[in-house]
Design a protein around this motif. Structure first.
Motif, PDB file in Angstrom:
ATOM      1  N   LEU A 229      -4.653  -1.073 -47.648  1.00 56.01           N
ATOM      2  CA  LEU A 229      -3.371  -1.099 -48.193  1.00 56.01           C
ATOM      3  C   LEU A 229      -2.499  -2.013 -47.431  1.00 56.01           C
ATOM      4  N   ARG A 230      -2.477  -2.316 -46.130  1.00 49.02           N
ATOM      5  CA  ARG A 230      -1.716  -3.126 -45.358  1.00 49.02           C
ATOM      6  C   ARG A 230      -2.192  -4.555 -45.174  1.00 49.02           C
ATOM      7  N   LYS A 231      -2.986  -4.857 -46.300  1.00 52.05           N
ATOM      8  CA  LYS A 231      -3.591  -6.055 -46.034  1.00 52.05           C
ATOM      9  C   LYS A 231      -2.445  -7.235 -46.194  1.00 52.05           C
ATOM     10  N   GLY A 232      -2.803  -8.251 -45.018  1.00 53.93           N
ATOM     11  CA  GLY A 232      -1.845  -9.293 -45.034  1.00 53.93           C
ATOM     12  C   GLY A 232      -0.395  -9.040 -44.110  1.00 53.93           C
ATOM     13  N   GLU A 233      -0.343  -7.754 -43.569  1.00 58.91           N
ATOM     14  CA  GLU A 233       0.686  -7.445 -42.656  1.00 58.91           C
ATOM     15  C   GLU A 233       0.381  -7.966 -41.179  1.00 58.91           C
ATOM     16  N   ILE A 234       1.427  -8.588 -40.582  1.00 66.43           N
ATOM     17  CA  ILE A 234       1.310  -8.970 -39.250  1.00 66.43           C
ATOM     18  C   ILE A 234       1.845  -7.723 -38.154  1.00 66.43           C
ATOM     19  N   VAL A 235       1.326  -7.377 -37.494  1.00 67.84           N
ATOM     20  CA  VAL A 235       1.348  -6.220 -36.371  1.00 67.84           C
ATOM     21  C   VAL A 235       1.039  -6.947 -34.841  1.00 67.84           C
ATOM     22  N   THR A 236       2.064  -6.169 -34.007  1.00 72.23           N
ATOM     23  CA  THR A 236       1.783  -6.588 -32.444  1.00 72.23           C
ATOM     24  C   THR A 236       1.113  -5.263 -31.942  1.00 72.23           C
ATOM     25  N   ALA A 237      -0.033  -5.650 -31.307  1.00 72.93           N
ATOM     26  CA  ALA A 237      -0.841  -4.579 -30.721  1.00 72.93           C
ATOM     27  C   ALA A 237      -1.247  -4.818 -29.189  1.00 72.93           C
ATOM     28  N   SER A 238      -1.896  -3.897 -28.670  1.00 75.79           N
ATOM     29  CA  SER A 238      -2.214  -3.992 -26.947  1.00 75.79           C
ATOM     30  C   SER A 238      -3.783  -3.513 -26.899  1.00 75.79           C
ATOM     31  N   GLN A 239      -4.040  -4.209 -25.951  1.00 76.64           N
ATOM     32  CA  GLN A 239      -5.509  -4.001 -25.489  1.00 76.64           C
ATOM     33  C   GLN A 239      -5.262  -3.487 -23.890  1.00 76.64           C
TER      34      GLN A 239
END
Length: 394
Positions: free
Chosen positions: A98-108
């Protein structure tokens, strides 16, 4: 025409039994998915920054200083290297759902004490992200496509080299995996009797595989009888030695997690050891039974006047040649599957006596020996069943 109808009937019955088994096994199964967590596929767009020694709660680790063997705080200025935390901030685009195309900030995050579960993320890498408390975190590289392509290559090779037998092999393999994942696993999670379910799944897999691969004939009947006998022998050895060795079933960290299952499920860890033994030994026992049954059938066809005694002794001789390689197959498979843990125990056990007395090593040895006893039992019993059934007219 009769053979085709029998084959088709076998396949249909096998699928129907799977469907019925799944319906029965799934009754009472708890949904363990956490609705507060969301997992999505994504592709890394860019790495924003790398942060080292990023512990927000450094004081949480000061308790380690109370242990005699953990006095690194006196030697280093601040956090010791083995507890240093590396954190990578990156930007990713969600590619599915459902969130296809959304740009998110994540961490590893990774810690030197516990080396990174995965490589550092890099641009254009296909990954999984997990959302927890409105934050996105790296949850591993996406590996399913690689597994699917390797599986497709394996299927093509089997079909090209095996022809119709290859089709039967793929079909029986698929039904075997389905029996484990759609019947056996749900039955365990629903609190069903693990001993009973393990035996039923083994019998189903044995009968279904042999009837599909060999067909409905004397060879498949004696193979089923010999294989089931060997599996039951391995199971009996496992039950007896469970009491002799005073096993608890807690052999590694995974077992400890299973003690406190959500939903109040109480798993019998000793029963899981039993299930692992007979399911793990089933393939090798089946190989022995099929090899002896097929070889003795050819001997009987070529030597029409062969006696019961001669055919039986031929089966024993064939079984002796197979026995060594099959026993090695079991032992090497169990050692290879837990090699890293064996190495770890070898380094930190302190002595050979302590190493072999640990429950994990004891269970590994028990699995190999119980499976080998199953092979030993299947060998003469299959030869006996062949001698009786093949020479029945005489």
């Amino acid at each position: 025409m009769t053979i085709r109808i029998t084959y088709l009937a076998t396949v249909i019955i096998a699928f129907l039994l799977l469907i019925i088994g799944n319906k029965i096994a799934a009754v009472g199964t708890i949904d363990f998915q956490n609705p507060s967590q969301e997992i999505v596929r994504a592709k890394v767009q860019k790495v924003i920054e790398r942060v080292e020694n990023n512990f927000d709660n450094f004081n949480d680790f000061e308790d380690f200083a109370d242990y005699d063997d953990f006095n690194y705080f006196d030697e280093f200025d601040g956090l010791p290297p083995m507890l240093q935390n590396n954190r990578i901030i990156f930007e990713a685009r969600i590619t599915h759902g459902l969130r296809k195309g959304e740009i998110v900030t994540a961490s590893q995050s990774s810690m030197v004490l516990l080396p990174a579960n995965d490589r550092d993320v890099f641009k254009n890498a296909s990954i999984l992200l997990i959302r927890s408390h409105n934050e996105w975190y790296f949850n591993g590289f996406y590996r399913i496509n690689g597994i699917i392509w390797l599986g497709v290559l394996f299927v093509l090779c089997v079909l090209i080299l095996g022809g119709r037998k290859g089709v039967n092999t793929i079909l029986s393999l698929g039904l075997t995996c389905a029996a484990i994942f759609t019947v056996f696993i749900p039955a365990i999670l629903a609190g069903k009797n693990i001993y009973l379910m393990a035996v039923l799944v083994c019998i189903y897999t044995t009968v279904m595989t042999l009837l599909i691969v060999i067909g409905f004939n004397k060879k498949s009947l004696v193979s089923v009888a010999g294989c089931v006998s060997g599996i039951l022998a391995a199971g009996i050895i496992a039950v007896i030695m469970d009491r002799v060795l005073n096993l608890t079933g807690i052999i590694d960290e995974h077992s400890r997690y299973l003690i406190n299952m959500p939903g109040g499920i109480k798993l019998n860890l000793r029963a899981l050891i039993f299930a692992g033994i007979i399911i793990g030994a089933m393939g090798a026992i089946m190989d022995v039974a099929i090899s002896i049954a097929s070889s003795l059938w050819e001997i009987k066809e070529k030597a029409k006047l062969i006696s019961f005694k001669s055919l039986f002794h031929s089966g024993l001789n064939i079984g002796r040649d197979i026995m060594g390689s099959m026993a090695n197959t079991l032992i090497l498979a169990y050692i290879g599957s837990s090699l890293s843990v064996v190495l770890l125990l070898s380094v930190f056990s302190g002595s050979t006596l302590n190493l072999f007395n640990s429950e994990m090593i004891a269970v590994e040895i028990l699995q190999a020996l119980a499976g080998s006893f199953g092979i030993l039992s299947a060998m003469p019993l299959t030869a006996f069943f062949c001698s009786v059934l093949y020479l029945k007219e005489k």
